[in-house]
Design an enzyme around this catalytic site. Structure first.
Site, PDB file in Angstrom:
ATOM      1  N   ARG A  55      36.794 108.875  35.534  1.00  0.00           N
ATOM      2  CA  ARG A  55      37.166 109.073  36.919  1.00  0.00           C
ATOM      3  C   ARG A  55      38.547 109.737  37.173  1.00  0.00           C
ATOM      4  O   ARG A  55      38.921 110.423  37.934  1.00  0.00           O
ATOM      5  CB  ARG A  55      37.204 107.624  37.828  1.00  0.00           C
ATOM      6  CG  ARG A  55      37.873 107.739  39.002  1.00  0.00           C
ATOM      7  CD  ARG A  55      37.910 106.378  40.021  1.00  0.00           C
ATOM      8  NE  ARG A  55      37.497 105.150  39.270  1.00  0.00           N
ATOM      9  CZ  ARG A  55      38.608 104.537  38.710  1.00  0.00           C
ATOM     10  NH1 ARG A  55      39.836 105.140  38.695  1.00  0.00           N
ATOM     11  NH2 ARG A  55      38.251 103.414  38.098  1.00  0.00           N
ATOM     12  N   TYR A 108      35.042 122.308  62.196  1.00  0.00           N
ATOM     13  CA  TYR A 108      33.897 121.889  61.563  1.00  0.00           C
ATOM     14  C   TYR A 108      33.693 120.500  62.059  1.00  0.00           C
ATOM     15  O   TYR A 108      34.351 119.596  62.210  1.00  0.00           O
ATOM     16  CB  TYR A 108      34.174 121.963  60.080  1.00  0.00           C
ATOM     17  CG  TYR A 108      33.020 121.352  59.533  1.00  0.00           C
ATOM     18  CD1 TYR A 108      31.624 122.137  59.292  1.00  0.00           C
ATOM     19  CD2 TYR A 108      32.947 120.206  58.723  1.00  0.00           C
ATOM     20  CE1 TYR A 108      30.482 121.391  58.645  1.00  0.00           C
ATOM     21  CE2 TYR A 108      32.010 119.768  58.153  1.00  0.00           C
ATOM     22  CZ  TYR A 108      30.763 120.420  58.142  1.00  0.00           C
ATOM     23  OH  TYR A 108      29.623 119.811  57.298  1.00  0.00           O
ATOM     24  N   ASP A 181      41.854 124.773  55.878  1.00  0.00           N
ATOM     25  CA  ASP A 181      40.422 124.575  55.165  1.00  0.00           C
ATOM     26  C   ASP A 181      40.054 126.231  54.967  1.00  0.00           C
ATOM     27  O   ASP A 181      39.751 126.983  55.938  1.00  0.00           O
ATOM     28  CB  ASP A 181      39.751 124.109  56.414  1.00  0.00           C
ATOM     29  CG  ASP A 181      38.116 123.766  55.708  1.00  0.00           C
ATOM     30  OD1 ASP A 181      37.726 124.530  55.021  1.00  0.00           O
ATOM     31  OD2 ASP A 181      37.442 122.843  56.207  1.00  0.00           O
ATOM     32  N   LYS A 206      29.980 125.714  49.602  1.00  0.00           N
ATOM     33  CA  LYS A 206      29.733 126.931  50.336  1.00  0.00           C
ATOM     34  C   LYS A 206      29.920 128.087  49.284  1.00  0.00           C
ATOM     35  O   LYS A 206      29.205 128.266  48.545  1.00  0.00           O
ATOM     36  CB  LYS A 206      30.465 126.979  51.780  1.00  0.00           C
ATOM     37  CG  LYS A 206      30.553 125.730  52.558  1.00  0.00           C
ATOM     38  CD  LYS A 206      29.074 125.157  53.107  1.00  0.00           C
ATOM     39  CE  LYS A 206      28.850 123.735  53.487  1.00  0.00           C
ATOM     40  NZ  LYS A 206      30.270 123.450  54.527  1.00  0.00           N
TER      41      LYS A 206
HETATM   42  C1  LIG Z   1      30.686 122.249  55.153  1.00  0.00           C
HETATM   43  C2  LIG Z   1      32.181 122.235  55.412  1.00  0.00           C
HETATM   44  C3  LIG Z   1      33.039 121.024  55.298  1.00  0.00           C
HETATM   45  C4  LIG Z   1      32.632 120.008  54.641  1.00  0.00           C
HETATM   46  O1  LIG Z   1      32.101 119.975  53.150  1.00  0.00           O
HETATM   47  P1  LIG Z   1      31.123 119.149  52.503  1.00  0.00           P
HETATM   48  O2  LIG Z   1      30.852 119.726  51.150  1.00  0.00           O
HETATM   49  O3  LIG Z   1      29.768 119.354  53.463  1.00  0.00           O
HETATM   50  O4  LIG Z   1      31.405 117.591  52.744  1.00  0.00           O
HETATM   51  C5  LIG Z   1      34.324 121.103  55.500  1.00  0.00           C
HETATM   52  N1  LIG Z   1      34.549 122.210  56.225  1.00  0.00           N
HETATM   53  C6  LIG Z   1      33.981 123.184  56.499  1.00  0.00           C
HETATM   54  C7  LIG Z   1      34.592 124.526  56.945  1.00  0.00           C
HETATM   55  C8  LIG Z   1      32.657 123.221  56.146  1.00  0.00           C
HETATM   56  O5  LIG Z   1      31.983 124.306  56.441  1.00  0.00           O
END
Ligand SMILES: *Cc1c(COP(=O)(O)O)cnc(C)c1O
Length: 386
Positions: A55, A108, A181, A206
């Site tokens: 961890r 998001y 983000d 992504k």
């Molecule tokens: C998918 C997404 C998230 C969340 O991420 P997860 O891996 O699904 O927890 C946060 N911000 C954006 C812009 C996203 O597209």
């Protein structure tokens, strides 16, 4: 490559070599998957390389974390079990109950839910603001209370653009940190820490992972004191990326540059096609001169990305029909993988914000343009819109 060499190198070199030296015992060029929870100690407290328990740290994750820091030009990177786990760790590490955050008015959906349904009851207040409007962000800040300004650029799914440099100045004037983000742009197209941001967060699920085969998150910071707080909470809360997931994410990261260029090439062709199609209303893409954020996007992004949104003439039913009629574009949530995806934000990714200030138009369709043969993508859209 030595750490010194990688820091000065170009993006693709950093993506491929950052964070890892071939294994000293075997010469393994790729970080092995260290499927181990614990480590033998040479006498009590005699840790080898600082590894004590997985961890706290695992060598497969350490390699990924080094590569993430290298591509974002940050001081340290941290890998999490998901993007939302990364976000939650930022909120708890960098704010405390009683604090306030400014968030995007088209965040998001999962980020909004985290702020609204988890962080707010815990004691973190928030104000949504339109991030393309720097004055609106300044007005939403509560001096002395606002700990974070949270930015998404481009936003999801409306692809609005926030000026990272200007927003960093506004946040810092108020003593707040700027969190970006960077999921939609990816580190290849945009490196927020070089523009004044304090923290970058990714859903590596992504573009960074890029193959729709792993869920993960990342945080990269440029300041050691912030790094210590994130590192402490990563271990204390424990939402870490496991070694198998770290391996896949790291493998994806190495080809990010070539994939992103093809995503952008294909998205540009799709945008051209949609702009001249009679069944399509507004096309939303930061690369279009008509996009209100075009100039800022051109200043802070290398190219304009692989995400395209558009409105369908004929309203919600027509938009749903398009989403259900494609054969190459797969109907599904998520984005950033090599395969093209299509979705209806109002009923799918953004269903949780219906009825709030973050609601999206019912005739909106979102595309994650993949890296298939572009003529096949255009033919598929043609038949779906026909
Ligand atoms: C998918 C997404 C998230 C969340 O991420 P997860 O891996 O699904 O927890 C946060 N911000 C954006 C812009 C996203 O597209």
């Amino acid at each position: 490559m030595s750490q010194d060499h990688t820091q000065k190198a170009g993006f693709e070199t950093r993506a491929i070599h950052g964070g890892y030296e071939p294994d000293p015992t075997t010469g393994a060029v790729i970080p092995p998957i260290y499927a181990t929870s614990t480590y033998k100690q040479d006498g009590v407290g005699g840790l080898r390389g600082g590894y004590e328990y997985s961890r706290s740290a695992n060598p497969t994750r350490t390699a990924l974390e080094g590569a993430l820091a290298a591509v974002e030009q940050g001081e340290r990177g941290f890998a999490f079990a998901s993007g939302l786990a990364a976000e939650d760790t930022i909120l708890r590490a960098l704010t405390s109950p009683g604090a306030h955050a400014v968030i995007p008015d088209d965040a998001y959906g999962g980020t909004f839910r985290l702020f609204d349904k988890v962080a707010r009851p815990w004691g973190l207040a928030h104000t949504p603001a339109h991030l393309a409007d720097v004055d609106a962000v300044r007005a939403a800040i509560r001096p002395g209370e606002t700990a974070l300004v949270w930015v998404e650029t481009p936003t999801n799914p409306l692809l609005s653009i926030g000026d990272i440099e200007a927003l960093a100045a506004v946040a810092h004037d108020a003593g707040a940190l700027l969190v970006v983000d960077n999921t939609f742009a990816s580190p290849y197209l945009q490196q927020p820490l070089t523009l004044g941001a304090d923290v970058v967060v990714h859903s590596t699920t992504k573009y960074v992972g890029g193959h729709s085969d792993v869920v993960g998150g990342a945080v990269v910071v440029r300041d050691l004191e912030v790094a210590e707080r994130i590192g402490f909470h990563q271990n204390a809360m424990g939402a870490v990326a496991g070694p198998f997931d770290s391996f896949l994410t790291h493998r994806g990261l190495k080809t990010l540059g070539v994939r992103m260029d093809r995503h952008c090439d294909n998205a540009e062709r799709v945008v051209d096609f949609l702009c001249s199609h009679p069944a399509v209303g507004t096309v939303i893409y930061p690369g279009l001169e008509t996009h209100p954020g075009h100039e800022v996007a051109g200043k802070q992004m290398k190219r304009f990305g692989g995400m395209v949104s558009f409105r369908v003439n004929g309203g919600e039913q027509a938009a749903l029909r398009v989403c259900e009629s494609t054969h190459v574009f797969t109907l599904g949530e998520s984005l950033g993988g090599v395969e093209s995806l299509i979705e209806h934000p109002g009923r799918m990714t953004h269903a949780s914000v219906a009825g709030t200030a973050l609601e999206v138009p019912a005739d909106l369709v979102r595309l994650s343009v993949g890296i298939e043969t572009v003529d096949d993508l255009l033919a598929d859209l043609e038949q779906a819109l026909g």
